[in-house]
Scaffold this motif. Structure first.
Motif, PDB file in Angstrom:
ATOM      1  N   GLU A   1      -6.533  18.131  11.575  1.00 39.97           N
ATOM      2  CA  GLU A   1      -5.440  18.401  10.642  1.00 39.97           C
ATOM      3  C   GLU A   1      -4.449  17.235  10.584  1.00 39.97           C
ATOM      4  OE1 GLU A   1      -4.612  20.851   8.343  1.00 39.97           O
ATOM      5  OE2 GLU A   1      -6.758  21.227   8.628  1.00 39.97           O
ATOM      6  N   LEU A   2      -4.195  16.601  11.729  1.00 40.78           N
ATOM      7  CA  LEU A   2      -3.318  15.422  11.720  1.00 40.78           C
ATOM      8  C   LEU A   2      -3.905  14.325  10.853  1.00 40.78           C
ATOM      9  CD1 LEU A   2      -2.343  15.228  15.510  1.00 40.78           C
ATOM     10  CD2 LEU A   2      -0.805  15.810  13.619  1.00 40.78           C
ATOM     11  N   MET A   3      -5.193  14.088  10.986  1.00 37.11           N
ATOM     12  CA  MET A   3      -5.847  13.057  10.191  1.00 37.11           C
ATOM     13  C   MET A   3      -5.835  13.434   8.705  1.00 37.11           C
ATOM     14  SD  MET A   3      -8.862  12.499  13.021  1.00 37.11           S
ATOM     15  CE  MET A   3     -10.045  11.679  11.978  1.00 37.11           C
ATOM     16  N   LYS A   4      -6.138  14.690   8.432  1.00 40.83           N
ATOM     17  CA  LYS A   4      -6.188  15.164   7.049  1.00 40.83           C
ATOM     18  C   LYS A   4      -4.811  15.069   6.381  1.00 40.83           C
ATOM     19  CE  LYS A   4      -7.697  19.244   4.417  1.00 40.83           C
ATOM     20  NZ  LYS A   4      -8.289  20.606   4.547  1.00 40.83           N
ATOM     21  N   LYS A   5      -3.767  15.497   7.106  1.00 36.75           N
ATOM     22  CA  LYS A   5      -2.412  15.427   6.552  1.00 36.75           C
ATOM     23  C   LYS A   5      -1.953  13.988   6.354  1.00 36.75           C
ATOM     24  CE  LYS A   5      -0.816  19.883   8.385  1.00 36.75           C
ATOM     25  NZ  LYS A   5       0.062  20.554   9.382  1.00 36.75           N
ATOM     26  N   SER A   6      -2.431  13.096   7.221  1.00 36.04           N
ATOM     27  CA  SER A   6      -2.021  11.697   7.084  1.00 36.04           C
ATOM     28  C   SER A   6      -2.494  11.102   5.768  1.00 36.04           C
ATOM     29  CB  SER A   6      -2.553  10.870   8.262  1.00 36.04           C
ATOM     30  OG  SER A   6      -3.933  10.581   8.125  1.00 36.04           O
ATOM     31  N   TYR A   7      -3.634  11.574   5.287  1.00 42.05           N
ATOM     32  CA  TYR A   7      -4.149  11.063   4.003  1.00 42.05           C
ATOM     33  C   TYR A   7      -3.178  11.385   2.873  1.00 42.05           C
ATOM     34  CZ  TYR A   7      -7.244  10.286   0.030  1.00 42.05           C
ATOM     35  OH  TYR A   7      -7.777   9.836  -1.153  1.00 42.05           O
ATOM     36  N   ASP A   8      -2.664  12.596   2.873  1.00 43.44           N
ATOM     37  CA  ASP A   8      -1.697  12.981   1.834  1.00 43.44           C
ATOM     38  C   ASP A   8      -0.406  12.173   1.949  1.00 43.44           C
ATOM     39  OD1 ASP A   8      -3.421  14.917   0.793  1.00 43.44           O
ATOM     40  OD2 ASP A   8      -2.727  16.432   2.221  1.00 43.44           O
ATOM     41  N   ILE A   9      -0.039  11.796   3.165  1.00 37.66           N
ATOM     42  CA  ILE A   9       1.182  11.009   3.380  1.00 37.66           C
ATOM     43  C   ILE A   9       0.990   9.561   2.937  1.00 37.66           C
ATOM     44  CG2 ILE A   9       2.725  10.088   5.181  1.00 37.66           C
ATOM     45  CD1 ILE A   9       1.941  12.665   6.804  1.00 37.66           C
ATOM     46  N   LEU A  10      -0.200   9.006   3.180  1.00 35.18           N
ATOM     47  CA  LEU A  10      -0.408   7.568   3.022  1.00 35.18           C
ATOM     48  C   LEU A  10      -1.047   7.140   1.709  1.00 35.18           C
ATOM     49  CD1 LEU A  10      -1.694   6.691   6.617  1.00 35.18           C
ATOM     50  CD2 LEU A  10       0.620   6.455   5.712  1.00 35.18           C
ATOM     51  N   LYS A  11      -1.813   7.996   1.064  1.00 37.09           N
ATOM     52  CA  LYS A  11      -2.629   7.539  -0.062  1.00 37.09           C
ATOM     53  C   LYS A  11      -1.805   6.958  -1.212  1.00 37.09           C
ATOM     54  CE  LYS A  11      -3.145  12.183  -2.082  1.00 37.09           C
ATOM     55  NZ  LYS A  11      -2.505  11.965  -3.394  1.00 37.09           N
ATOM     56  N   ASP A  12      -0.602   7.483  -1.433  1.00 36.72           N
ATOM     57  CA  ASP A  12       0.238   6.970  -2.518  1.00 36.72           C
ATOM     58  C   ASP A  12       1.471   6.247  -1.997  1.00 36.72           C
ATOM     59  OD1 ASP A  12      -1.400   8.033  -4.573  1.00 36.72           O
ATOM     60  OD2 ASP A  12      -0.534  10.021  -4.246  1.00 36.72           O
ATOM     61  N   HIS A  13       1.471   5.885  -0.730  1.00 36.37           N
ATOM     62  CA  HIS A  13       2.618   5.176  -0.154  1.00 36.37           C
ATOM     63  C   HIS A  13       2.806   3.833  -0.857  1.00 36.37           C
ATOM     64  CE1 HIS A  13       5.170   3.148   2.780  1.00 36.37           C
ATOM     65  NE2 HIS A  13       5.417   4.342   3.328  1.00 36.37           N
TER      66      HIS A  13
ATOM     67  N   GLY B   1      -5.600  -6.271  -4.622  1.00 36.14           N
ATOM     68  CA  GLY B   1      -7.032  -6.253  -4.381  1.00 36.14           C
ATOM     69  C   GLY B   1      -7.396  -6.010  -2.928  1.00 36.14           C
ATOM     70  N   LEU B   2      -6.441  -5.491  -2.126  1.00 37.55           N
ATOM     71  CA  LEU B   2      -6.684  -5.211  -0.713  1.00 37.55           C
ATOM     72  C   LEU B   2      -6.954  -3.729  -0.498  1.00 37.55           C
ATOM     73  CD1 LEU B   2      -3.774  -7.356   0.805  1.00 37.55           C
ATOM     74  CD2 LEU B   2      -6.217  -7.939   0.775  1.00 37.55           C
ATOM     75  N   LYS B   3      -7.697  -3.421   0.535  1.00 36.32           N
ATOM     76  CA  LYS B   3      -8.011  -2.023   0.820  1.00 36.32           C
ATOM     77  C   LYS B   3      -6.760  -1.299   1.329  1.00 36.32           C
ATOM     78  CE  LYS B   3     -12.895  -2.679   2.089  1.00 36.32           C
ATOM     79  NZ  LYS B   3     -12.987  -4.145   2.300  1.00 36.32           N
ATOM     80  N   PRO B   4      -6.532  -0.072   0.868  1.00 35.75           N
ATOM     81  CA  PRO B   4      -5.378   0.698   1.348  1.00 35.75           C
ATOM     82  C   PRO B   4      -5.627   1.274   2.732  1.00 35.75           C
ATOM     83  CG  PRO B   4      -6.682   2.050  -0.140  1.00 35.75           C
ATOM     84  CD  PRO B   4      -7.312   0.673  -0.152  1.00 35.75           C
ATOM     85  N   ALA B   5      -4.551   1.423   3.491  1.00 35.27           N
ATOM     86  CA  ALA B   5      -4.616   2.117   4.784  1.00 35.27           C
ATOM     87  C   ALA B   5      -4.222   3.559   4.514  1.00 35.27           C
ATOM     88  CB  ALA B   5      -3.670   1.454   5.777  1.00 35.27           C
ATOM     89  N   ASN B   6      -5.185   4.356   4.045  1.00 33.18           N
ATOM     90  CA  ASN B   6      -4.838   5.657   3.479  1.00 33.18           C
ATOM     91  C   ASN B   6      -5.066   6.849   4.410  1.00 33.18           C
ATOM     92  OD1 ASN B   6      -7.624   5.772   3.356  1.00 33.18           O
ATOM     93  ND2 ASN B   6      -7.736   5.548   1.122  1.00 33.18           N
ATOM     94  N   SER B   7      -5.407   6.581   5.672  1.00 28.33           N
ATOM     95  CA  SER B   7      -5.556   7.678   6.632  1.00 28.33           C
ATOM     96  C   SER B   7      -5.437   7.119   8.043  1.00 28.33           C
ATOM     97  CB  SER B   7      -6.921   8.362   6.467  1.00 28.33           C
ATOM     98  OG  SER B   7      -7.044   9.466   7.355  1.00 28.33           O
TER      99      SER B   7
END
Length: 405
Positions: A191-203, A213-219
């Motif tokens: 759940e911590l990992m899953k919630k982190s995606y919602d926090i980071l994906k649109d940061h 052109g760089l990869k996002p740190a989305n989780s």
């Protein structure tokens, strides 16, 4: 006697068609290693005991002379030491990567892990992201700490090590749902990992990275559990003072835990483009000016290139280590009239084909400046030659005792 270990993380590899049937070590231009090899002891060493994790934590403990079966506490608590995080006896630590997951629509468990390092994200960017994760998910029991580049830390009071977690670099290009945590607190970790995606994906940090052109740190990805370490002190064990030079918190932490000096080098990155000159200069100063007897220089570049399936960069990293680390250090010690022993080796293999660590024995080379009488011009430092010598340290932690006379 001065002692120098040049640890080329993940350097050992397989013979590659792209390199004419040679390994990256065989293919790389290594004039300084080539000049020393005829006067050196060359063999193989098993750094990862059977049943132990195929990681840099296990392997570097072995190389430094600590039996992983006796002194393995996990990699993350060693990293905590390097980061200056004070651990309590009740704490369990976890390595927390920021990673790149596929961003197609669908459930979190259906996503693919694309990069364990997010294009080797900068420490400054990652710090902002981990602070956002801490603000949203940290509490009295769990606290996230920013580290270097993609490598960070979770400290969990009264956590548990009875959990099965997977290193992210072992499952690149695979669906993460097949590698969900198992054991104690498994659902909470997921759940911590899953919630982190919602926090980071649109940061904003990730929006800016994608625009470049760089990869996002989305989780985040949680793994590498451990407890507060207690290592015998290196000086008491071997009777000499020592220092470690690395850009990686794990290696710094092993050194600190063993009572060694950890030397920071500006511009040291842990990849193929690290500050080689700065590391060489720091090692020379450590030995010739600061009075240290032993220095352990850790270079992460070959390992990162193995994980990223970059055989050309792996060759480049090995050549740079030879020409910008080994060459200048040997020259400085000789010009200063020092007697010394130099050991060159990887901690483990990281074949570019597999993109992960393996546990087979790795080649080592020991050069002693006082023993130049016997010379064999056919000697070379490579995986194939080392296997043919018949010299094999089956217990990797015993090699250091052989090295330090």
């Amino acid at each position: 006697m001065k002692y120098v270990v040049v640890l080329a993380d993940g350097m050992a590899d397989e013979q590659l068609d792209a390199l004419g049937g040679m390994t990256p070590l065989e293919y790389a231009k290594t004039p300084y290693i080539d000049a020393l090899a005829p006067y050196s002891e060359i063999g193989i060493v098993s750094t990862i005991p059977e049943g132990c994790a195929k990681g840099s934590d296990t392997a570097n403990l072995s190389v430094l002379g600590y039996d992983p079966k006796r002194y393995y506490f996990g990699r993350s608590p060693l990293e905590a030491l390097s980061m200056g995080v004070t651990l309590q006896e009740s704490d369990v630590t976890f390595r927390t990567n920021v990673v790149t997951l596929s961003e197609v629509e669908g459930a979190y468990e259906d996503k693919i892990i694309l990069d364990h390092s997010c294009d080797e994200i900068s420490t400054e960017e990652a710090k902002v992201l981990i602070e956002a994760v801490e603000a949203a998910l940290g509490d009295e029991a769990r606290k996230f700490y920013p580290g270097i580049s993609y490598r960070h830390l979770l400290v969990w009071d009264k956590g548990s090590t009875k959990v099965k977690l997977t290193p992210p670099h072992d499952i690149l290009e695979q669906c993460i749902g097949a590698y969900k945590p198992e054991g104690d607190h498994a659902e909470e970790i997921w759940e911590l990992m899953k919630k982190s995606y919602d926090i980071l994906k649109d940061h904003p940090i990730n929006q800016a990275r994608k625009a470049k052109g760089l990869k996002p740190a989305n989780s985040i990805w949680i793994w590498g559990e451990g407890i507060k370490p207690q290592l015998p002190q290196f000086q008491a064990k071997y009777g000499i003072s020592g220092a470690v030079i690395s850009a990686v918190d794990l290696i710094k932490g092993i050194g600190i835990g063993a009572g060694m000096t950890s030397i920071d080098v500006e511009g040291a990155t842990g990849n193929v483009h690290t500050n080689y000159k700065g590391k060489a200069d720091a090692a020379i100063k450590c030995l010739l000016e600061d009075g240290q007897d032993f220095v352990y220089i850790h270079l992460e570049g070959p390992d990162e290139c193995g994980h990223r399936n970059e055989h050309e960069n792996k060759v480049l990293a090995i050549s740079q280590i030879d020409q910008k680390i080994i060459g200048p250090i040997v020259k400085a010690l000789e010009e200063n009239g020092e007697v010394f022993r130099l050991m060159v080796l990887p901690d483990h293999a990281t074949p570019v084909r597999l993109r992960t660590h393996t546990s087979e024995p790795v080649p080592y080379m020991i050069y002693d400046s006082t023993q130049k009488d016997e010379v064999d011009q056919l000697k070379c430092y490579s995986e194939r030659y080392a296997k043919r010598t018949g010299i094999h340290y089956e217990k990797g932690h015993e090699l250091m005792e052989h090295f330090i006379m």
